[in-house]
Design a protein around this motif. Sequence first.
Motif, PDB file in Angstrom:
ATOM      1  N   ARG A  79       0.828  -1.213   0.000  1.00  0.00           N
ATOM      2  CA  ARG A  79       0.000   0.000   0.000  1.00  0.00           C
ATOM      3  C   ARG A  79       0.863   1.264   0.000  1.00  0.00           C
ATOM      4  O   ARG A  79       0.641   2.186  -0.805  1.00  0.00           O
ATOM      5  N   VAL A  80       1.848   1.317   0.889  1.00  0.00           N
ATOM      6  CA  VAL A  80       2.672   2.527   1.002  1.00  0.00           C
ATOM      7  C   VAL A  80       3.532   2.716  -0.249  1.00  0.00           C
ATOM      8  O   VAL A  80       3.611   3.817  -0.807  1.00  0.00           O
ATOM      9  N   TRP A  81       4.173   1.650  -0.712  1.00  0.00           N
ATOM     10  CA  TRP A  81       5.034   1.760  -1.889  1.00  0.00           C
ATOM     11  C   TRP A  81       4.223   2.218  -3.105  1.00  0.00           C
ATOM     12  O   TRP A  81       4.651   3.113  -3.841  1.00  0.00           O
ATOM     13  N   SER A  82       3.063   1.621  -3.316  1.00  0.00           N
ATOM     14  CA  SER A  82       2.279   1.968  -4.507  1.00  0.00           C
ATOM     15  C   SER A  82       1.779   3.406  -4.450  1.00  0.00           C
ATOM     16  O   SER A  82       1.752   4.105  -5.470  1.00  0.00           O
ATOM     17  N   GLU A  83       1.400   3.880  -3.246  1.00  0.00           N
ATOM     18  CA  GLU A  83       0.925   5.258  -3.138  1.00  0.00           C
ATOM     19  C   GLU A  83       2.069   6.243  -3.375  1.00  0.00           C
ATOM     20  O   GLU A  83       1.915   7.243  -4.093  1.00  0.00           O
ATOM     21  N   CYS A  84       3.237   5.957  -2.808  1.00  0.00           N
ATOM     22  CA  CYS A  84       4.395   6.819  -3.044  1.00  0.00           C
ATOM     23  C   CYS A  84       4.790   6.791  -4.521  1.00  0.00           C
ATOM     24  O   CYS A  84       5.123   7.830  -5.113  1.00  0.00           O
ATOM     25  N   ALA A  85       4.755   5.598  -5.120  1.00  0.00           N
ATOM     26  CA  ALA A  85       5.117   5.473  -6.525  1.00  0.00           C
ATOM     27  C   ALA A  85       4.154   6.262  -7.404  1.00  0.00           C
ATOM     28  O   ALA A  85       4.563   6.892  -8.399  1.00  0.00           O
ATOM     29  N   ARG A  86       2.863   6.237  -7.053  1.00  0.00           N
ATOM     30  CA  ARG A  86       1.883   6.989  -7.835  1.00  0.00           C
ATOM     31  C   ARG A  86       2.192   8.480  -7.800  1.00  0.00           C
ATOM     32  O   ARG A  86       2.148   9.163  -8.833  1.00  0.00           O
ATOM     33  N   ARG A  87       2.489   8.980  -6.623  1.00  0.00           N
ATOM     34  CA  ARG A  87       2.782  10.412  -6.501  1.00  0.00           C
ATOM     35  C   ARG A  87       4.016  10.784  -7.326  1.00  0.00           C
ATOM     36  O   ARG A  87       4.032  11.816  -8.018  1.00  0.00           O
ATOM     37  N   LEU A  88       5.062   9.961  -7.237  1.00  0.00           N
ATOM     38  CA  LEU A  88       6.269  10.258  -7.989  1.00  0.00           C
ATOM     39  C   LEU A  88       6.022  10.183  -9.492  1.00  0.00           C
ATOM     40  O   LEU A  88       6.539  10.997 -10.265  1.00  0.00           O
ATOM     41  N   LEU A  89       5.259   9.217  -9.907  1.00  0.00           N
ATOM     42  CA  LEU A  89       4.966   9.078 -11.330  1.00  0.00           C
ATOM     43  C   LEU A  89       4.213  10.294 -11.844  1.00  0.00           C
ATOM     44  O   LEU A  89       4.496  10.810 -12.932  1.00  0.00           O
ATOM     45  N   ASP A  90       3.251  10.772 -11.063  1.00  0.00           N
ATOM     46  CA  ASP A  90       2.506  11.973 -11.455  1.00  0.00           C
ATOM     47  C   ASP A  90       3.423  13.193 -11.532  1.00  0.00           C
ATOM     48  O   ASP A  90       3.239  14.070 -12.388  1.00  0.00           O
TER      49      ASP A  90
END
Length: 835
Positions: A180-191
């Motif tokens: 959960r944490v990795w995917s949410e952080c990854a989403r923010r960075l990707l955006d």
Amino acid sequence: MSDGNDGMAGSLFTLTFDEADPQAVGQLGGKGAGLARMTQRGLRVPPGFIVSTEACRQYLKSETVPAGLLDEISGRLAGLEIRTGKSFGRGPYPLLLSVRSGAPVSMPGMMDTVLNLGLSRESAVALATATGDTRFMADLVARFHSMYGEIVLGALGDDEPLDEVASARPGDDPGQTFDRVWSECARRLLDDTGEQVPEDPRAQLAGAVRAVFGSWNTSRARTYREFHKIPHDLGTAVVVQSMVFGNVSDDSGSGVVFTRDPATGEPGLFGEYLAHSQGEDVVAGTRTPDPVREALPSPVLTELEQTAGALEREIGDVLDIEFTVERSTLYLLQVRSAKRTPDAAVRIASDFLTEGVVPPRKVLHHVAVDHVRQVQRPGFDTSEVERARAGGRVLTTGIGACPGQVSGELVLDSDRAKELAEAGHDVVLARPVTSPADLHGMIAARGIVTATGGSTSHAAVVARALGTVCVVGASALKVDLAARTVVADGQTLREGDHVSVDGSSGEVFTGSFATAAPAETGEALASLMSVAGDLAADCTVFSKVTLPADVPRALSAGATGLVTALDDVLAASGHLDRLVQVLMDSRDAGAPHLEPVADAVATEVTPLLREAGDIEFGVRAIDFVSDESRELMQQTALTTRYPSLGVPLGIPELIEAQIAGLRRAIKDAGGATSVHLAVRHISDPAEAAALHGLRPPAGSGLTVGAYLTSPRALANFRGIADASNRIWLEMRVLQAAMFGIPARQLLTAEPLDSYVKRGLLTTDPRSTVDPSLEHALSRSVEQAGHCPVGIRLSGAVSEELVTGLHGKGFRRFAVDADETRPLVLALAKAGLPRQ
């Protein structure tokens, strides 16, 4: 100590802390050298290795990682795994790393760091299992993404709080929480960036090393180096170190301490500690830490005090030490010479000299002429401050981080601070918190105020390095960037309103204050200058004076001789305007009526000589063709009426009138003073001989000589010296002549600052002897013979320039009055063995 099998024969770019030579700062950087020193003393330092500055230089030159470097790093990692008993990127006990920059010259906050590197799904789940705390693991994943995203991937920062992203309970399922944490952080960075953090820890490490190398050339780092005159070709080392965790439990935390107070110099451990935190929480200024003496458990505090004291004695300087406490165990992460305020630098040096533990060579090495110069700055009128306090003008109070007292216009962003400062305004920069992006505004501001942060925050550390008045942690201050206002305790100020800042008391006042020069420089400065004066005893320091009241101040500052300029003396008394008018009204343009010149010189110089007593006194004759003359007299009209004034001895009677006035002044003052009159712009031995013929008889107390201002004069030096009693070389004018620029431009920041930054001059003539003058200056000392030869320096004293001139054999220096102490210090340091 041994790092197991991590010794690597033939390593080109990497060294473990055990292998490295702590003296090799240029190779290891300051951080690496400090860690090597502490490790080799047997102190508790998390193990690691250093990637040398040479690797950085090669990377910056080719924009690719040097061949073989990644293989070396892989080998060092294997040794680090053996040493720690942990595995990089795997379980059961994961090895996480900090990757930090470490320049040879300290540049606090200017370059980049990545913490908690080495997290993958496998290592994160293993970490949660090993610690029994999934919440801790989630916090590290979020922190790592934030730092790696900003430093390596170029993310602009995330306004959404990390606490929400990393929310978890200690007993939550580690795998599900990680996902959960990795995917949410990854989403923010990707955006934000279009990129993601690599899942392979070794790819993470390679990216972090490249980012640290690249941080050497960021605009903020280059700005810092340009301001502090640090070479751009040094490069940075990279320190790769096993992580210890100050955020793992309530009996863990991180802190920064100084072996003495960096703001005041007061002895004793000084610093801050933040429980349940990592290092960036302390220095970022986003949370206000606690005083270390109150927050650290007694056993840890005792160990830290003993270790800090031993390191200070060994290194011979006040130190800045970063540390982490993990489950009540102290780990040392960095030691370096501490940035300090000018007041602290002077007090610390004085205390070290009194204590006798550190030799004078080391003590003076850590005091700069700028420190002495700034200690002499004017401050607020104390009675006005008391009235302001009583009248409710205290806007807020924070932590005094860099002493001094300044007033200026309130400005809320760094771009505007720079713009206004360049337009001639005095500004005070107020920010919620500063970051390296604010450096240009901090340099421009006379004072800095932040709402959060402690005395080791970014704002405090940088302000101390700049010598800029600073108050941090003014928690009642609310900075509204949108409305362009600050609010504190019901008072609202708008950008552009005037405020005053006291960097000692931490007070911020509404409105401006008058300033007054300090009545005395203080015992610490007097003690330091006494030692410096003894070390510079082979030199004569002439201080420029204009009024009788200047003389005792110059002597108390360490002057062993005095100089003056008759133009200035007569201008200050009002005589110069009258003399110009007399000359203009004279009926005979070929031979003007000059008796008023002698009268004015006698009248105004007599009180100066009375104050001077028997000290040597140099007098520069009236000069009608200099830049200064344009400011003081109707030069164009005079030289049109009397063309002969355009050459030094065009009207010999003018020199004779000044000699007559000086002889009367010597007699009226009691006759004890040794006085010499020097005429500017002499360039030929024939001129010097003619001037010598005008000298008064022996026993009059007055001799004559020359101020040399041209390359031709230096070429004819021997002949001029043979016919002179004294010679002065005007360094500023000589340098300007070699460069073909107006001498007045060597007294200002612009345009030369910009010109030098653009690389259009290989020498800054304000601070360094130009190679075109090197030989001529050396030869002048050799050819002086019986004639004492001195150097006249204008404007701020440059240590580099003084050291160069001292090395050529010059021992007589003249400076402006406020530069007397800086010159004495520079000469003391110039005569000591190099560090």
